[in-house]
Design a protein around this motif. Structure first.
Motif, PDB file in Angstrom:
ATOM      1  N   VAL A  38       0.703  -1.111   0.081  1.00  0.00           N
ATOM      2  CA  VAL A  38      -0.143   0.032   0.057  1.00  0.00           C
ATOM      3  C   VAL A  38       0.881   1.140   0.020  1.00  0.00           C
ATOM      4  O   VAL A  38       1.870   1.277   0.880  1.00  0.00           O
ATOM      5  N   ARG A  39       0.540   2.288  -0.793  1.00  0.00           N
ATOM      6  CA  ARG A  39       1.410   3.691  -0.780  1.00  0.00           C
ATOM      7  C   ARG A  39       1.060   4.498  -0.058  1.00  0.00           C
ATOM      8  O   ARG A  39      -0.248   4.710   0.087  1.00  0.00           O
ATOM      9  N   ILE A  40       1.721   4.829   0.907  1.00  0.00           N
ATOM     10  CA  ILE A  40       1.086   5.912   2.166  1.00  0.00           C
ATOM     11  C   ILE A  40       1.743   7.518   1.963  1.00  0.00           C
ATOM     12  O   ILE A  40       1.864   8.089   2.991  1.00  0.00           O
ATOM     13  N   GLY A  41       2.027   7.626   0.744  1.00  0.00           N
ATOM     14  CA  GLY A  41       2.543   9.199   0.650  1.00  0.00           C
ATOM     15  C   GLY A  41       3.785   9.289   0.410  1.00  0.00           C
ATOM     16  O   GLY A  41       4.753   8.211   0.048  1.00  0.00           O
ATOM     17  N   GLY A  42       4.451  10.321   0.445  1.00  0.00           N
ATOM     18  CA  GLY A  42       5.969  10.650   0.303  1.00  0.00           C
ATOM     19  C   GLY A  42       6.535  10.515   1.681  1.00  0.00           C
ATOM     20  O   GLY A  42       6.335  10.140   2.649  1.00  0.00           O
ATOM     21  N   THR A  43       8.142  10.658   1.502  1.00  0.00           N
ATOM     22  CA  THR A  43       8.823  10.342   2.598  1.00  0.00           C
ATOM     23  C   THR A  43       8.787  11.502   3.547  1.00  0.00           C
ATOM     24  O   THR A  43       8.966  11.425   4.834  1.00  0.00           O
ATOM     25  N   LYS A  44       8.701  12.906   2.987  1.00  0.00           N
ATOM     26  CA  LYS A  44       8.216  13.946   3.750  1.00  0.00           C
ATOM     27  C   LYS A  44       6.972  14.383   4.447  1.00  0.00           C
ATOM     28  O   LYS A  44       6.789  14.986   5.083  1.00  0.00           O
ATOM     29  N   ASN A  45       5.898  13.627   3.703  1.00  0.00           N
ATOM     30  CA  ASN A  45       4.522  13.890   4.091  1.00  0.00           C
ATOM     31  C   ASN A  45       3.876  12.504   4.027  1.00  0.00           C
ATOM     32  O   ASN A  45       2.767  12.408   3.303  1.00  0.00           O
ATOM     33  N   PRO A  46       4.286  11.339   4.948  1.00  0.00           N
ATOM     34  CA  PRO A  46       3.445  10.264   4.917  1.00  0.00           C
ATOM     35  C   PRO A  46       2.128  10.536   5.329  1.00  0.00           C
ATOM     36  O   PRO A  46       1.742  11.412   6.359  1.00  0.00           O
ATOM     37  N   ASP A  47       1.100   9.736   4.944  1.00  0.00           N
ATOM     38  CA  ASP A  47      -0.404   9.749   5.441  1.00  0.00           C
ATOM     39  C   ASP A  47      -0.199   8.747   6.789  1.00  0.00           C
ATOM     40  O   ASP A  47      -0.451   7.836   6.746  1.00  0.00           O
TER      41      ASP A  47
END
Length: 243
Positions: A38-47
């Motif tokens: 599951v993709r959970i956003g970026g390294t600097k702005n994870p969900d």
């Protein structure tokens, strides 16, 4: 175990060592190919909420790539977070062993042994060269002190001109870089995607080595082939003359 990784290189390290263990990864986690997570956003702005819903046994992070407020929020939600610190090659090997064998209880993966063997036999590529290494453009940012990539380059005979800078990723105007007295500019294809048409033209007359960002900045399975890939690029395979 169920792992959520917030670091692309560590995503690859865990997934290659234990297929199926990574249940969540960032949008930037491009390796291994076909990763089912599951993709959970970026390294600097994870969900953070998405990470919590995955109910991981461990969240893997890095002190440079991830933000303290996000890590604090994950811990406040009751999740176990392992934060790695990688400033040089020996540190990368220590942290990979701490994560894979220590925290996850996995057998030491063969690729890690191959990586250590590959770097143990590294020899500099020709005579030592002085270089600066941009990692971003608009504004120009370069490798400064205490960086993993800088340590790899030094082992290959390329000395970072800004290794003594007080900042790890200082902003340096292009005009100042051009006057730095370097005989090489090393241009990785990430995080900024430098190409032959976007980077070398800014420093006419200075040779530019276009290198794989994954092999220069990732600490994972790519380390096993990085000496050969980077050595070829720095030795002429991907060196282009600007201007």
């Amino acid at each position: 175990m169920r792992v959520v990784s917030l670091v692309p290189s560590l995503t690859e390290a865990v997934a290659e060592s234990a297929p199926g263990m990574v249940v969540g990864a960032t949008d930037w986690c491009s390796h291994p190919a076909g990763l089912d997570a599951v993709r959970i956003g970026g390294t600097k702005n994870p969900d953070v909420a998405a990470v919590v819903r995955l109910r991981p046994d461990l969240v893997v992070a890095n002190e440079e790539e991830n933000r303290l407020p996000d890590l604090a929020a994950l811990r406040a939600a009751g999740l176990r977070v392992l934060v790695t610190e990688v400033r040089d090659l020996p540190g990368a090997f220590r942290e990979l062993d701490r994560l894979l064998v220590g925290a996850l209880g996995l057998p030491r993966p063969p690729w890690l042994d191959r990586a250590e063997e590959a770097w143990a036999g590294v020899r500099p590529v020709g005579e030592e060269r002085l270089a600066f290494v941009p990692v971003w453009r608009r504004p120009w940012m370069v490798l400064g002190r205490d960086t993993f990539a800088g340590d790899l380059l030094a082992r290959l005979g390329v000395r970072n001109a800004y290794a003594g800078h007080p900042e790890r990723y200082p902003r340096v105007p292009a005009a100042e870089l051009a006057r730095s007295g370097c005989d090489l500019v090393v241009l990785p294809d990430e995080p900024y995607r430098f190409t032959a048409d976007d980077g070398p033209e800014a420093f006419p007359g200075l040779p530019a080595a276009l290198v794989s960002g994954r092999h220069l900045t990732w600490y994972g399975p790519s380390l096993a082939e990085a000496p050969g890939v980077l050595g070829e690029a720095l030795g002429g395979g991907a060196v282009v003359a600007a201007g």
